[in-house]
Design an enzyme around this catalytic site. Structure first.
Site, short mmCIF file in Angstrom:
data_model
loop_
_atom_site.label_atom_id
_atom_site.label_comp_id
_atom_site.label_asym_id
_atom_site.label_seq_id
_atom_site.Cartn_x
_atom_site.Cartn_y
_atom_site.Cartn_z
CE1 TYR A 144 -3.71 2.37 0.75
CE2 TYR A 144 -2.28 3.19 2.39
CZ TYR A 144 -3.54 3.30 1.72
OH TYR A 144 -4.43 4.32 1.91
CG ASP A 239 5.94 3.46 0.92
OD1 ASP A 239 6.21 4.02 2.05
OD2 ASP A 239 4.48 2.96 0.40
CE LYS A 267 2.16 4.88 8.46
NZ LYS A 267 0.89 5.04 8.90
N1 HOZ Z 1 -4.25 2.63 6.44
C1 HOZ Z 1 -3.58 3.31 7.41
C2 HOZ Z 1 -2.58 2.22 7.98
N2 HOZ Z 1 -1.97 1.42 7.28
C3 HOZ Z 1 -4.76 3.72 8.42
C4 HOZ Z 1 -4.55 5.11 8.72
C5 HOZ Z 1 -5.68 5.28 9.66
O1 HOZ Z 1 -6.67 4.99 9.70
O2 HOZ Z 1 -5.24 6.20 10.56
#
Ligand code: HOZ
Length: 429
Positions: A144, A239, A267
């Protein structure tokens, strides 16, 4: 534990926010039940709207590597806020954090700050396309890279959690330029490259995948990708939104000794504020506006509050020689404890771990790619999730997400977590 107040807050939220949340996995749809509304957090703990205390294994999906409300980060943000919160003009702190990031991460000379990991990856791919003058990209099933159109093809994280790894709204035209490979299968990547000779701008990968649970690269896989890219004039994009400044000061590049052409961050680099970044050699970055023709911009890019949080966080990590070892040891301790209780109760499981990223898959076979992650027992995961929550432990509400440990966790917290897992494992099949 009671969730009355959270349920009421969720009801109110659903009236004005789609699904009641601003990011889908938070809605708990995949595991059922009502999402927990957070009141505050400190160190390794979350305090929810009903007054419950939870040990947190999400840590805002990664950023809070030193724990919530880490004093140097909070102080830096508060001090900065007193001087104005956004100017849309350059500030000296942007150069400070850029210099530190460039010093910490191997192989990068220039870095551009944006507001999220999605933006970072989207911009990195545009830069790769502009630089190579080629259109196609290769991504891996289950990886992702945020929610921009090119990446919502067999995407991991929330996309797969909700069964829409290929999102409606992504045009066929866009989708045709994204080629899909199997994580850890170098022969297949190589075949794709040869079938599309001279057309591939970049290969983008989470070098330690974190959006199908944690899936480490097989031995030699990243090195083989590097060679394949070099032989075919393809840019390799790591990534490192999850792994950057988490697995080591220099992320996966340092840990595995493989260098990418472009690296993306998010992050940890923002210390819990909305920050993404992408970085490369000066030569590649010179193709980016205003130096070159590849366009990318943002009013809030390099925002002073975000830069202050990020700088405080990176400074803390850079000055601490033991933090990554300490995190890895705690994660190994948790791994061993969880494995022991699952084995004791005859629960089929596979635990994957790299540094402070870990995930449990209710699977008898190794989890090495998206197919093996998806074949795990989803019902067991749901039961495990709710059981752990009842015991006061908050893990990701999806089997396709990684747990992120923070260094504020004590061995007592880890023992409580293992004890909780022991109780819950008895209810698993
Ligand atoms: N898709 C995000 C983690 N891989 C989630 C982010 C969120 O819901 O804050």
């Amino acid at each position: 534990m009671l969730y009355q107040r959270s349920s009421e807050l969720f009801r109110q939220a659903q009236i004005v926010i789609p699904g009641g949340v601003n990011s889908p996995v938070r809605a708990f749809t995949a595991v059922g039940g009502t999402p927990i509304f957070v009141e505050s957090a400190k160190g390794a703990y979350l305090y929810d709207a009903d007054g419950n205390t939870l040990i947190d294994y999400i840590n805002s999906w990664g950023p809070m590597i030193l724990g919530h409300a880490h004093p140097p980060v909070v102080e830096a943000v508060v001090e900065k806020a007193k001087k104005g919160t956004s100017f849309g003009m350059p500030t000296a702190i942007e150069t400070e954090i850029a210099s530190l990031a460039v010093q910490m991460v191997p192989g990068i000379e220039k870095i551009r700050f944006v507001n999220s990991g999605t933006e970072a990856c989207m911009s990195a791919v545009r830069l790769a396309r502009g630089y190579t003058k080629k259109d196609k990209i290769i991504k891996f099933a289950g990886c992702y890279h945020g929610h921009s159109d090119s990446f919502l093809i067999q995407a991991g994280s929330g996309a797969v959690t909700f069964g829409t790894p290929n999102s409606p709204g992504v045009t066929k035209g866009t989708a045709k330029d994204t080629l899909l490979a199997r994580f850890n299968d170098i022969d297949q990547v190589s075949q794709l490259v040869h079938e599309n000779k001279g057309e591939i701008a970049c290969i983008i990968i989470e070098p330690v995948a974190g959006n199908m649970g944690c899936v480490p690269p097989a031995e030699g896989f990243l090195e083989a990708l590097r060679t394949l890219c070099d032989e075919n004039e393809i840019l390799l994009i790591f990534d490192e939104v999850m792994t950057g400044f988490r697995l080591a000061k220099g992320g996966v590049q340092e840990l595995y000794g493989v260098t990418a052409d472009i690296v993306t961050f998010g992050k940890v680099i923002g210390g819990g504020l909305p920050v993404g970044a992408f970085a490369a050699s000066s030569e590649i970055m010179s193709h980016l506006a205003p130096l070159g023709p590849v366009y990318q911009a943002g009013t809030l890019s390099g925002n002073p509050l975000a830069m202050a949080a990020g700088l405080a966080m990176l400074t803390e990590l850079n000055n601490n020689d033991t933090v990554f070892t300490s995190l890895a040891k705690k994660t190994e301790y948790l791994h061993q404890g969880l494995a022991k209780v699952m084995t004791k109760h005859n629960v089929a499981h596979t635990i994957n771990r790299v540094g402070s990223m870990i995930s449990i898959h209710f699977s008898e076979t190794p989890v090495t790619d998206f197919t093996s992650a998806a074949n795990a027992n989803g019902e067991n995961f749901k039961t495990f999730f709710h059981g752990m929550l009842r015991e006061g432990v908050y893990i990701a509400p999806s089997a396709f997400e990684t747990w992120f440990l923070c260094d504020a966790l004590t061995y007592e917290d880890l023992d409580s977590t293992i004890q909780a897992a022991d109780t819950v494992a008895q209810t698993l099949t």
